[in-house]
Design a protein around this motif. Structure first.
Motif, short mmCIF file in Angstrom:
data_model
loop_
_atom_site.label_atom_id
_atom_site.label_comp_id
_atom_site.label_asym_id
_atom_site.label_seq_id
_atom_site.Cartn_x
_atom_site.Cartn_y
_atom_site.Cartn_z
N LEU A 80 -29.07 7.43 14.09
CA LEU A 80 -29.58 7.30 15.46
C LEU A 80 -29.05 6.04 16.13
CD1 LEU A 80 -33.37 8.27 15.25
CD2 LEU A 80 -31.57 9.51 16.45
N LEU A 81 -28.75 6.16 17.42
CA LEU A 81 -28.45 4.99 18.24
C LEU A 81 -29.73 4.53 18.91
CD1 LEU A 81 -25.14 6.14 19.98
CD2 LEU A 81 -25.37 4.62 18.02
N ARG A 82 -29.82 3.24 19.19
CA ARG A 82 -30.98 2.67 19.87
C ARG A 82 -30.49 1.75 20.99
NH1 ARG A 82 -33.67 -2.50 17.13
NH2 ARG A 82 -33.55 -3.12 19.32
N PRO A 83 -31.36 1.40 21.92
CA PRO A 83 -30.96 0.44 22.95
C PRO A 83 -30.59 -0.89 22.31
CG PRO A 83 -33.00 1.56 23.58
CD PRO A 83 -32.74 1.90 22.15
N LYS B 132 -34.26 5.39 29.18
CA LYS B 132 -33.41 6.08 30.16
C LYS B 132 -34.00 5.93 31.56
CE LYS B 132 -31.09 9.61 27.36
NZ LYS B 132 -30.83 11.06 27.21
N TRP B 133 -35.31 6.01 31.62
CA TRP B 133 -36.00 5.82 32.90
C TRP B 133 -35.74 4.42 33.45
CZ3 TRP B 133 -41.03 3.35 33.96
CH2 TRP B 133 -41.52 3.66 35.24
N GLU C 187 -41.25 -0.23 15.51
CA GLU C 187 -42.24 0.71 14.99
C GLU C 187 -42.36 1.94 15.89
OE1 GLU C 187 -42.69 -3.22 13.40
OE2 GLU C 187 -42.84 -2.56 15.49
N ALA C 188 -42.36 1.69 17.21
CA ALA C 188 -42.44 2.80 18.16
C ALA C 188 -41.22 3.71 18.03
CB ALA C 188 -42.57 2.27 19.58
N PHE C 189 -40.05 3.10 17.83
CA PHE C 189 -38.82 3.88 17.71
C PHE C 189 -38.83 4.74 16.46
CE2 PHE C 189 -34.23 4.45 16.88
CZ PHE C 189 -33.87 5.04 18.08
N ARG C 190 -39.31 4.18 15.37
CA ARG C 190 -39.39 4.96 14.12
C ARG C 190 -40.40 6.10 14.27
NH1 ARG C 190 -38.70 -0.21 11.63
NH2 ARG C 190 -40.96 -0.53 11.54
N LYS C 191 -41.49 5.85 14.98
CA LYS C 191 -42.55 6.85 15.13
C LYS C 191 -42.13 7.97 16.08
CE LYS C 191 -47.35 7.28 16.67
NZ LYS C 191 -48.51 6.54 17.25
N ASP C 192 -41.53 7.62 17.22
CA ASP C 192 -41.19 8.62 18.23
C ASP C 192 -39.95 8.18 19.01
OD1 ASP C 192 -41.08 10.58 20.16
OD2 ASP C 192 -43.22 10.53 20.62
N PRO C 193 -38.76 8.35 18.45
CA PRO C 193 -37.55 7.91 19.14
C PRO C 193 -37.32 8.65 20.46
CG PRO C 193 -36.99 9.21 17.20
CD PRO C 193 -38.45 8.92 17.12
N TYR C 194 -37.78 9.91 20.57
CA TYR C 194 -37.63 10.65 21.82
C TYR C 194 -38.37 9.94 22.95
CZ TYR C 194 -35.52 14.80 19.66
OH TYR C 194 -34.68 15.66 19.02
N LYS D 181 -30.22 15.62 26.73
CA LYS D 181 -31.58 15.85 26.25
C LYS D 181 -31.77 15.47 24.78
CE LYS D 181 -32.79 17.56 30.23
NZ LYS D 181 -33.63 16.74 31.14
N SER D 182 -30.70 15.52 24.02
CA SER D 182 -30.81 15.23 22.59
C SER D 182 -30.73 13.74 22.32
CB SER D 182 -29.68 15.95 21.82
OG SER D 182 -28.42 15.53 22.32
N LEU D 183 -31.20 13.33 21.16
CA LEU D 183 -31.14 11.93 20.77
C LEU D 183 -29.69 11.53 20.53
CD1 LEU D 183 -34.13 11.66 18.27
CD2 LEU D 183 -33.93 10.50 20.46
N PRO D 184 -29.29 10.33 20.97
CA PRO D 184 -27.91 9.89 20.75
C PRO D 184 -27.68 9.49 19.30
CG PRO D 184 -29.18 8.14 21.80
CD PRO D 184 -30.08 9.34 21.75
#
Length: 251
Positions: free
Chosen positions: A157-160, A65-66, A51-58, A146-149
């Protein structure tokens, strides 16, 4: 207790290991709930969900990344290396881990099952594409982007490639882990709370099929009541002592 555990391990014919965050703590890998600083205004659990990824993938990718940057500085400790050595000796047949830090692989373990994925891998949200950033040599480049993968195959979109809260464990990995547990005559349980299911079934399966359970943990856990031997100490201390005795016993 070390002597008893060493004898059980040296005599076993099909031993496996089941590891959690405790084995990597001595490598300096921060626990998920131990993050602070930039992220103290967020609950990590709220960032590690579909849900968090759909809402704000950045935001989610910034968080991951951190985490990648923190975890990649860690190195396998002597407990990771001891498990890899037991595998080379033919005693340990597989390591099943709940960790995503890749330290077992770095230590040299070959037969590794990652129940919760790997933080250095990405997967596509639409197709079967996956990329291991360590293997591709793109980790530094990726962390600087800086851009989304996006997927090079389909553009999604790619995700972890990790298991988020509310997601099931990968079926193939879990099935393989359960099959290994059914075959095992001994399981080394190292640094896990033993309360996260279905992964926590693994030591129980070994026990129910007649195998022995050796637990290594500074504190009692959900596994302790079924452990045949409970070594109340750190992973590094226990594995160093175990290895010194096992090497003598097997000649």
């Amino acid at each position: 207790m070390i002597e008893e555990a060493a004898k059980l391990l040296a005599r076993s014919r099909f031993a496996i290991a089941f590891t959690g965050a405790g084995i990597s703590a001595e490598s300096g890998v921060p626990t998920f709930r131990g993050f602070n600083g930039l992220w103290k205004k967020y609950r990590p659990e709220e960032l590690a969900t579909p849900e968090a990824f759909r809402k704000d993938p950045y935001l989610v990718w910034e968080f991951y990344k951190w985490r990648m940057d923190l975890i990649r500085k860690a190195r396998p400790n002597r407990a990771h290396h001891a498990l890899a050595e037991l595998e080379r000796m033919g005693i340990l047949k597989a390591v099943i881990t709940q960790n995503v830090d890749d330290l077992h692989r770095e230590a040299g373990t070959k037969n590794l099952i990652e129940l919760h994925g790997n933080i250095f891998r990405m997967k596509c949200t639409s197709c079967d594409y996956r990329e291991d950033l360590k293997e591709s040599g793109r980790l530094d480049e990726f962390l600087a982007e800086k851009s989304l993968p996006r997927c090079p195959n389909c553009g999604s979109l790619l995700r972890p490639d990790v298991v988020w809260f509310g997601e099931p464990l990968p079926r193939k990995a879990l099935d393989e882990a359960f099959k290994l547990a059914e075959r095992a005559d001994l399981v080394l349980v190292i640094g896990t709370s033993g309360i996260v299911y279905p992964a926590a079934y693994i030591p129980q399966i070994v026990k129910e099929t007649g195998g022995k359970v050796i637990e290594i943990n500074p504190d009692e856990s959900g596994i302790t009541p079924i452990a045949d031997v409970f070594l109340r100490c750190s992973a590094v201390e226990a594995m160093e002592k175990l290895m010194s005795r096992v090497e003598v016993l097997v000649g």
